[in-house]
Scaffold this active site. Structure first.
Site, short mmCIF file in Angstrom:
data_model
loop_
_atom_site.label_atom_id
_atom_site.label_comp_id
_atom_site.label_asym_id
_atom_site.label_seq_id
_atom_site.Cartn_x
_atom_site.Cartn_y
_atom_site.Cartn_z
N TYR A 136 -13.92 4.37 -12.66
CA TYR A 136 -14.11 3.77 -11.34
C TYR A 136 -13.05 2.70 -11.13
O TYR A 136 -12.85 1.85 -12.00
CB TYR A 136 -15.51 3.15 -11.23
CG TYR A 136 -15.80 2.52 -9.88
CD1 TYR A 136 -15.83 3.30 -8.72
CD2 TYR A 136 -16.05 1.15 -9.76
CE1 TYR A 136 -16.11 2.73 -7.49
CE2 TYR A 136 -16.33 0.58 -8.53
CZ TYR A 136 -16.36 1.37 -7.39
OH TYR A 136 -16.63 0.80 -6.17
N ASP A 232 -6.69 -0.71 -15.49
CA ASP A 232 -7.71 -1.39 -14.70
C ASP A 232 -8.60 -2.15 -15.68
O ASP A 232 -9.46 -1.56 -16.33
CB ASP A 232 -8.50 -0.36 -13.89
CG ASP A 232 -9.59 -1.00 -13.04
OD1 ASP A 232 -9.93 -2.18 -13.28
OD2 ASP A 232 -10.12 -0.31 -12.14
N LYS A 260 -13.78 -9.34 -11.50
CA LYS A 260 -15.01 -9.75 -12.17
C LYS A 260 -14.89 -11.12 -12.88
O LYS A 260 -14.97 -12.14 -12.19
CB LYS A 260 -15.54 -8.63 -13.06
CG LYS A 260 -15.87 -7.41 -12.17
CD LYS A 260 -16.77 -6.34 -12.73
CE LYS A 260 -17.18 -5.40 -11.62
NZ LYS A 260 -16.78 -4.02 -11.74
#
Ligand SMILES: *Cc1c(COP(=O)(O)O)cnc(C)c1O
Length: 431
Positions: A136, A232, A260
């Site tokens: 994702y 990522d 995050k």
């Protein structure tokens, strides 16, 4: 409140996984959090293993982050002009992540991944990108193809509304399948690969680490095809080690996507990499990317305060707490009679208990885990004051606020919850 939310917001939520549909129950409205514990609107408390899906590595309402936020808010919340704090955050990122020489701050991981792809395409003059099934990278059109996590949970293979032209420039390959990856690079010679994007530690199909040598092979293939390697590290960055997965696993990316933890619970993210690539971003170069609230003073204050918590001792503590949690989950599964039914996978700061006899090596294997049993296990945990990720395609997030006492309480709840999960699909017990 949930009924009212459902009238006003699709599914009653601002992001799909929060609806808890995949574990077959209604969502829980949170009133407050403190340390590693949540309190819901009815006054129930939970040990929180989600931590906002990763950002809260210091736990909820950390006093140092709160103080930094209040001080920043008193100076003004947004200027649309450069500030000292954003330069300090950029310096902290470049200092920690070895391969990042220059960085652009943005607001979400989605935005960071989308912008990194744009830069890679501009720099190579090519269109095609390769991503892995079950990885994702946010919900940008080009990347919303065979994405894991919320999409896996919702059973949406690729969202309607993603234009065929977008999907056509994205080649999807199974994780840990070197032969397929090699073939994907060689396929379609009329459209060579601009970038390969990967989570170096995939955590959106549950935690599925790279097989030995696989990350090195990604680096080698990108070099050979003069494609850009994008890691990522929205989850792994500043979590698995000071310098993220690249430090822990020793493979360097050309561009790195961060999010995050970097916002400490506020909206902040970043993309960065080698100077010659980042110099192509506007206003220095011609690759356009902008944001009214990018580098926001509150988000940079929370990010800096969070990174300050993360010294070597903190990383040792995170690693130790993770191992305690993983061991507790294994023992609880065994105590419930399911030693062969649960595989607990962990890396520092991340744990996934798969309801599967062996740890999955790719998304197809992760899908074959017993997600109905995981759902029953989750519902039972919530009734016992433990708040796990409401999807078998996620990691449990360890914070500095989790301690051995909370793990012991989690283990006690897990012994009962595993038994309930196993009873949900007894047919699997024999296999
Ligand atoms: C969460 C996540 C994103 C998206 O970040 P948002 O801030 O939710 O847009 C991208 N990549 C990975 C690996 C993620 O886990």
């Amino acid at each position: 409140m949930y009924r009212r939310a459902c009238e006003l917001m699709p599914g009653g939520v601002s992001s799909p996984v929060r609806a808890m549909r995949s574990i077959g129950r209604d969502p829980i409205f949170i009133a407050s959090g403190s340390g590693a514990e949540l309190t819901d609107c009815d006054g129930n408390t939970y040990i929180d293993w989600v931590c906002s899906w990763g950002p809260l590595i210091g736990g909820h309402a950390h006093p140092k982050i709160g103080a930094a936020l209040i001080a920043a808010a008193e100076r003004g919340t947004s200027f649309g002009a450069p500030t000292v704090a954003e330069v300090e955050l950029a310096a902290a990122i470049c200092d920690r992540v070895d391969s990042v020489e220059m960085v652009r701050l943005v607001n979400s991981g989605t935005e960071a991944a989308m912008s990194a792809i744009r830069l890679a395409r501009a720099a190579t003059g090519r269109d095609r990108i390769i991503k892995f099934a079950g990885a994702y990278h946010g919900h940008a059109d080009d990347l919303l193809v065979a994405a894991g996590s919320g999409l896996a949970t919702q059973g949406i293979p690729a969202s309607p509304g993603v234009g065929a032209a977008h999907a056509a420039t994205t080649t999807v390959v199974a994780w840990n399948d070197l032969a397929a990856l090699s073939a994907a690079f060689d396929a379609d010679r009329s459209s060579p690969v601009a970038a390969l994007i990967a989570e170096p530690i995939p955590a959106n199909m549950g935690l599925v680490p790279a097989a030995p040598g696989f990350l090195e092979a990604l680096r080698e293939l990108c070099d050979r095809h003069r494609a850009i390697l994008i890691f990522d590290e929205v989850i792994s960055g500043f979590r698995v080690a000071r310098g993220g997965a690249q430090e822990l696993l020793g493979v360097r990316a050309d561009l790195t996507v961060l999010g995050k933890v970097i916002g400490g619970g506020l909206p902040a993210a970043a993309y960065g990499g080698v100077r010659e690539l980042m110099e192509q971003v506007a206003p220095l170069g011609s690759v356009y990317q902008a944001g009214t609230l990018s580098g926001n003073p509150l988000a940079t204050a929370a990010g800096l305060a969070t990174l300050e918590l993360l010294d070597d001792r903190a990383y040792r503590q995170i690693a130790e707490t993770t191992e305690l949690l993983a061991a507790a989950l294994r023992e609880a599964a065994a105590a419930a009679g399911g030693r062969d039914r649960v595989s607990v996978v962990s890396l520092p700061g991340l744990v996934t208990p798969f309801f599967a006899a062996a740890p999955p090596h790719d998304f197809e294997a992760a899908k074959r885990a017993d997600h109905a049993a995981y759902g029953a296990f989750c519902r039972a945990l919530l009734e016992r004051g433990v708040y796990p990720p409401a999807s078998g395609y996620e990691a449990w997030f360890v914070s500095l606020a989790h301690n051995p006492d909370l793990i012991e309480r989690t283990a006690a709840a897990c012994r009962e919850a595993f038994a309930i999960g196993f009873a949900e699909s007894p047919a699997r017990a024999a296999t």
